[in-house]
Every structure is written in C-alpha cells, then in structure tokens.
Write a protein that holds these residues in place. Sequence first.
Motif, PDB file in Angstrom:
ATOM      1  N   ALA A  53      35.685 -22.360  39.374  1.00 54.16           N
ATOM      2  CA  ALA A  53      36.194 -21.043  39.766  1.00 54.16           C
ATOM      3  C   ALA A  53      36.464 -20.140  38.569  1.00 54.16           C
ATOM      4  CB  ALA A  53      37.477 -21.211  40.584  1.00 54.16           C
ATOM      5  N   ARG A  54      36.822 -20.739  37.420  1.00 53.12           N
ATOM      6  CA  ARG A  54      37.158 -19.913  36.261  1.00 53.12           C
ATOM      7  C   ARG A  54      35.933 -19.185  35.702  1.00 53.12           C
ATOM      8  NH1 ARG A  54      42.486 -18.583  36.047  1.00 53.12           N
ATOM      9  NH2 ARG A  54      43.827 -20.440  36.075  1.00 53.12           N
ATOM     10  N   VAL A  55      34.742 -19.762  35.866  1.00 47.34           N
ATOM     11  CA  VAL A  55      33.534 -19.082  35.394  1.00 47.34           C
ATOM     12  C   VAL A  55      33.361 -17.766  36.142  1.00 47.34           C
ATOM     13  CG1 VAL A  55      31.035 -19.211  35.106  1.00 47.34           C
ATOM     14  CG2 VAL A  55      32.427 -21.260  34.773  1.00 47.34           C
ATOM     15  N   THR A  56      33.453 -17.850  37.455  1.00 44.50           N
ATOM     16  CA  THR A  56      33.326 -16.643  38.282  1.00 44.50           C
ATOM     17  C   THR A  56      34.435 -15.647  37.970  1.00 44.50           C
ATOM     18  OG1 THR A  56      32.277 -17.902  40.054  1.00 44.50           O
ATOM     19  CG2 THR A  56      33.233 -15.776  40.644  1.00 44.50           C
ATOM     20  N   GLU A  57      35.642 -16.140  37.810  1.00 43.42           N
ATOM     21  CA  GLU A  57      36.774 -15.252  37.508  1.00 43.42           C
ATOM     22  C   GLU A  57      36.573 -14.535  36.173  1.00 43.42           C
ATOM     23  OE1 GLU A  57      41.588 -15.452  36.622  1.00 43.42           O
ATOM     24  OE2 GLU A  57      40.554 -17.235  37.390  1.00 43.42           O
ATOM     25  N   PHE A  58      36.122 -15.272  35.178  1.00 43.58           N
ATOM     26  CA  PHE A  58      35.903 -14.674  33.858  1.00 43.58           C
ATOM     27  C   PHE A  58      34.812 -13.603  33.932  1.00 43.58           C
ATOM     28  CE2 PHE A  58      34.249 -15.302  29.311  1.00 43.58           C
ATOM     29  CZ  PHE A  58      35.173 -14.423  28.786  1.00 43.58           C
ATOM     30  N   GLU A  59      33.746 -13.899  34.657  1.00 44.04           N
ATOM     31  CA  GLU A  59      32.680 -12.914  34.828  1.00 44.04           C
ATOM     32  C   GLU A  59      33.212 -11.646  35.491  1.00 44.04           C
ATOM     33  OE1 GLU A  59      28.808 -15.881  35.304  1.00 44.04           O
ATOM     34  OE2 GLU A  59      30.032 -15.410  37.060  1.00 44.04           O
ATOM     35  N   GLN A  60      34.036 -11.820  36.509  1.00 42.17           N
ATOM     36  CA  GLN A  60      34.605 -10.663  37.208  1.00 42.17           C
ATOM     37  C   GLN A  60      35.515  -9.850  36.301  1.00 42.17           C
ATOM     38  OE1 GLN A  60      36.422 -12.730  40.504  1.00 42.17           O
ATOM     39  NE2 GLN A  60      34.586 -12.582  41.784  1.00 42.17           N
ATOM     40  N   LYS A  61      36.272 -10.535  35.458  1.00 43.70           N
ATOM     41  CA  LYS A  61      37.175  -9.836  34.540  1.00 43.70           C
ATOM     42  C   LYS A  61      36.398  -9.021  33.516  1.00 43.70           C
ATOM     43  CE  LYS A  61      41.172 -12.991  34.763  1.00 43.70           C
ATOM     44  NZ  LYS A  61      42.230 -11.977  35.023  1.00 43.70           N
ATOM     45  N   ILE A  62      35.318  -9.593  32.992  1.00 40.07           N
ATOM     46  CA  ILE A  62      34.502  -8.878  32.012  1.00 40.07           C
ATOM     47  C   ILE A  62      33.811  -7.678  32.664  1.00 40.07           C
ATOM     48  CG2 ILE A  62      32.399  -9.026  30.625  1.00 40.07           C
ATOM     49  CD1 ILE A  62      34.764 -10.192  29.181  1.00 40.07           C
ATOM     50  N   ALA A  63      33.273  -7.877  33.862  1.00 38.40           N
ATOM     51  CA  ALA A  63      32.625  -6.771  34.563  1.00 38.40           C
ATOM     52  C   ALA A  63      33.620  -5.636  34.810  1.00 38.40           C
ATOM     53  CB  ALA A  63      32.019  -7.260  35.875  1.00 38.40           C
ATOM     54  N   ALA A  64      34.805  -5.977  35.259  1.00 39.73           N
ATOM     55  CA  ALA A  64      35.811  -4.953  35.535  1.00 39.73           C
ATOM     56  C   ALA A  64      36.232  -4.230  34.263  1.00 39.73           C
ATOM     57  CB  ALA A  64      37.022  -5.588  36.212  1.00 39.73           C
ATOM     58  N   PHE A  65      36.400  -4.968  33.170  1.00 44.80           N
ATOM     59  CA  PHE A  65      36.862  -4.366  31.928  1.00 44.80           C
ATOM     60  C   PHE A  65      35.815  -3.433  31.331  1.00 44.80           C
ATOM     61  CE2 PHE A  65      37.477  -4.170  27.355  1.00 44.80           C
ATOM     62  CZ  PHE A  65      38.828  -3.873  27.263  1.00 44.80           C
ATOM     63  N   THR A  66      34.554  -3.855  31.334  1.00 46.14           N
ATOM     64  CA  THR A  66      33.490  -3.059  30.717  1.00 46.14           C
ATOM     65  C   THR A  66      32.966  -1.960  31.634  1.00 46.14           C
ATOM     66  OG1 THR A  66      31.759  -4.582  31.480  1.00 46.14           O
ATOM     67  CG2 THR A  66      32.742  -5.010  29.294  1.00 46.14           C
ATOM     68  N   GLY A  67      33.182  -2.118  32.934  1.00 45.91           N
ATOM     69  CA  GLY A  67      32.619  -1.169  33.879  1.00 45.91           C
ATOM     70  C   GLY A  67      31.208  -1.514  34.299  1.00 45.91           C
ATOM     71  N   ALA A  68      30.698  -2.652  33.849  1.00 46.85           N
ATOM     72  CA  ALA A  68      29.389  -3.116  34.303  1.00 46.85           C
ATOM     73  C   ALA A  68      29.503  -3.654  35.722  1.00 46.85           C
ATOM     74  CB  ALA A  68      28.844  -4.191  33.370  1.00 46.85           C
ATOM     75  N   LYS A  69      28.427  -3.544  36.479  1.00 41.78           N
ATOM     76  CA  LYS A  69      28.464  -4.047  37.851  1.00 41.78           C
ATOM     77  C   LYS A  69      28.391  -5.569  37.911  1.00 41.78           C
ATOM     78  CE  LYS A  69      26.538   0.069  40.086  1.00 41.78           C
ATOM     79  NZ  LYS A  69      25.418   0.611  40.913  1.00 41.78           N
ATOM     80  N   TYR A  70      27.692  -6.169  36.937  1.00 42.63           N
ATOM     81  CA  TYR A  70      27.484  -7.611  36.978  1.00 42.63           C
ATOM     82  C   TYR A  70      27.670  -8.216  35.595  1.00 42.63           C
ATOM     83  CZ  TYR A  70      25.158  -6.043  41.228  1.00 42.63           C
ATOM     84  OH  TYR A  70      24.872  -5.435  42.430  1.00 42.63           O
ATOM     85  N   ALA A  71      28.179  -9.435  35.571  1.00 43.37           N
ATOM     86  CA  ALA A  71      28.346 -10.179  34.323  1.00 43.37           C
ATOM     87  C   ALA A  71      27.982 -11.635  34.579  1.00 43.37           C
ATOM     88  CB  ALA A  71      29.780 -10.067  33.816  1.00 43.37           C
TER      89      ALA A  71
END
Length: 390
Positions: A53-71
């Motif tokens: 679950a942490r992989v998905t969470e980390f990806e979501q955090k990076i996407a939200a922080f950078t403004g990218a749609k996907y990470a």
Amino acid sequence: MIENSASFQASVDFARGIFGEGFIPLHRPVFEGNEKQYLIDCIDSNFVSSVGARVTEFEQKIAAFTGAKYAIATVNGTAALHAALQLAGVSRGDEVITQALTFIATCNALSYTGAHAVFVDVDRDTLGMSADALRRFLESKVERRGGQAFNKATGRRIAACAPMHTFGLPCRIEEIVALCDDYGIPVIEDAAESLGSYVGGRHTGTFGRLATLSFNGNKVITTGGGGMIITDDEELAIRAKHLTTTAKIPHPYEFVHDMTGYNYRMPNLNAALGCAQMEELPKFLAIKAEVARRYAEFCEAQGIALAQARAGTVSNYWLNAIVLDSLKQRDAFLEYTNGRGVMTRPIWRLMTRLDMYKDCEHDGLENSRWLEDRVVNLPSSVPDGAMGKA
C-alpha cells in the motif's frame, strides 16, 4: 573574490556557523518524522517488496505535490529515466539531445536504449540546457520529415530531448519544450534534483511528455534508493507501470509476460520511507531556502558568484553552487575546504571528457567548459536542530 587562505577560512567558518563542528557532508538525509514507525508498520504487514500500500500512497503523494496526473515509482532515478526514454519511443540507433554538463546517469540511461547522445550547451545562469543553443542546433543541423526530426549529418532520427534542472535550478524549460514541439521531439525532463522547484508556479517535471525524479540518499527527500516517472498521459502511465513490473499481465496465478520488461518497481519498504519524508518536505524546503539566503548574503559580502534561481522561478536549492574565477582557484578552494572537514565538490566532469561519450556530437560546449572549471558545490543539508524550529 576568493584569493587567499584568509578568505578560504572565512568560507569554512561560515559553513561551521550553519552546520556545526566536525565533518560537514555535502548533503545528508534527515529522519525526524514517522520514518521508523512506517518502516515497522511495513515490516509487520509482511508486504516489503514492490507490492504494498505504501508504494501507491507514495505515488499519490508525489503526483499531488508536483501537480502531475500520474506517478510511477521505480528503484532509482536512472531506472526511471531508462523506462521514460523507452516509453517516449527512443530506440536503438536513435539520437537524444541532452547536455554534457550532467550527472552520468542521464547519459547512461539513454545508452541503455542503444541511442546516441548529442550534446548542446548550457546557460551560465541556470547551469541547465540552453534554449538558444538548442535552437541553433535544430535550425542548422536538423531536418523535418514526416512529422519527425532527423540529424542531417548522421541521418538518425532524433527521438527525444532530455534537459536537466541542475542542482534544483529550473532551466528554460518552457522555451525548450516549445522548440521541441515544433520539431516533433518529445521532451523527457531529468528532474532528479528538482523536487520542490517551480517555473511560474508550475512544478518542474510537468512541462515535458514525461519526467523523472530521484530519491537517492543525498536528495531533498530520500527513500534510500528510488525514483519516479511522472506524466499527464494516462496511456503512458499505464505502460510505465507495466514496463517496470516485468511486463507481467495481471492474473491471480499465471505468469504471462507480453514484452521484455524490467524489475524496476520500488519496494514497499522504500516507499514507506518516502511517505514519511513527504510529510516533512515543506519543512525541508523552507529550511533549505533559508540556508540559501544565508549563503547569498555571505557570497555577496565576499564578492563570490552564487548560482541562484532566475526571475520567475523557485529553486529547491538542493545543492548550493558557487562560480569561482578560474580552475586554479577552484582546485585551491576544494583542497582547502575538504582538508578542513568541510565537504565541497566540483561540478561533474563533462560527458564528452569520458571515454564512453567522447565521440558524441556536440556544439562546442563553450559555457559547459567554462562552468566545469569554476563551479563548486557547498554543504547544503538541513542543519541539525533546524526541523524543530521550522
């Protein structure tokens, strides 16, 4: 101007005033948040590899922080860049335009694809790819055929352009992307060093078709080892996850792979560390901005040129960099500071001076050569005790 041991010593004393006594590294990780707890939770869950679950969470955090749609999280930044180049369509025998003043991972990643590097110069203020140099190269060396770009001299397709945001200083990425769009060349931003850097309020890495980040132990945040591909293209994001997960078709128990893929997915343990680090990132960036401000005041008083973010941009100031007056002065400064326990380092050796890339085409690299002889990185960590004050 730094000219003698007295002014060298002033630089050492200033660094100790920020970072304290003892050996001062160039950049060290800081673990003062939930890192240990999240790692324990991850171990207790038994999900420690690339499924968790942490992989998905980390990806979501990076996407939200950078403004990218996907990470899409990877094992390191080099793996992310290798995969991103392939996703952009870079193939064996193609050419990729990049800069010779870069960390070797940029060139190694494109070499993994079987492509050839072509180097254009950098700007002295950003230390990153020069839009003017890129324009000159495209107008004089490149022809368009069928919506694609080809090198007139070699006949090879120019499959991508990979500029880097050096030390967190944003390059002139908007101009670079506009030029490449005109020639049908996809841009893959090497944003490995620029998490927390912006151009006009827009995060670096969101201008090109794809971009990559790094979370090595010396970066602004770390997962120990790790990287990330970011993109706004849903199809590319789906392909990125597939390619970096050994190209395995999802199935409860069958092992079917539909292409040559890579075991590049970030383990859950590393992602747990990343999730905790993301919680601290705003503090890290605020403290590093203050360290950079103090360096700017000191350098102005000493008459030293400090690389700073150009107008309209924000740097994460991952590594502060000064520009000295000559190679001789640079080497004397490096010897003096490192000999007194204050770690400093020169900028990277130009890729064209390494055996693997010495025969690659380039445009003379006037600014790159000038900077190679003069740029020195200074200690840029979050100082001990600073997190409690932020």
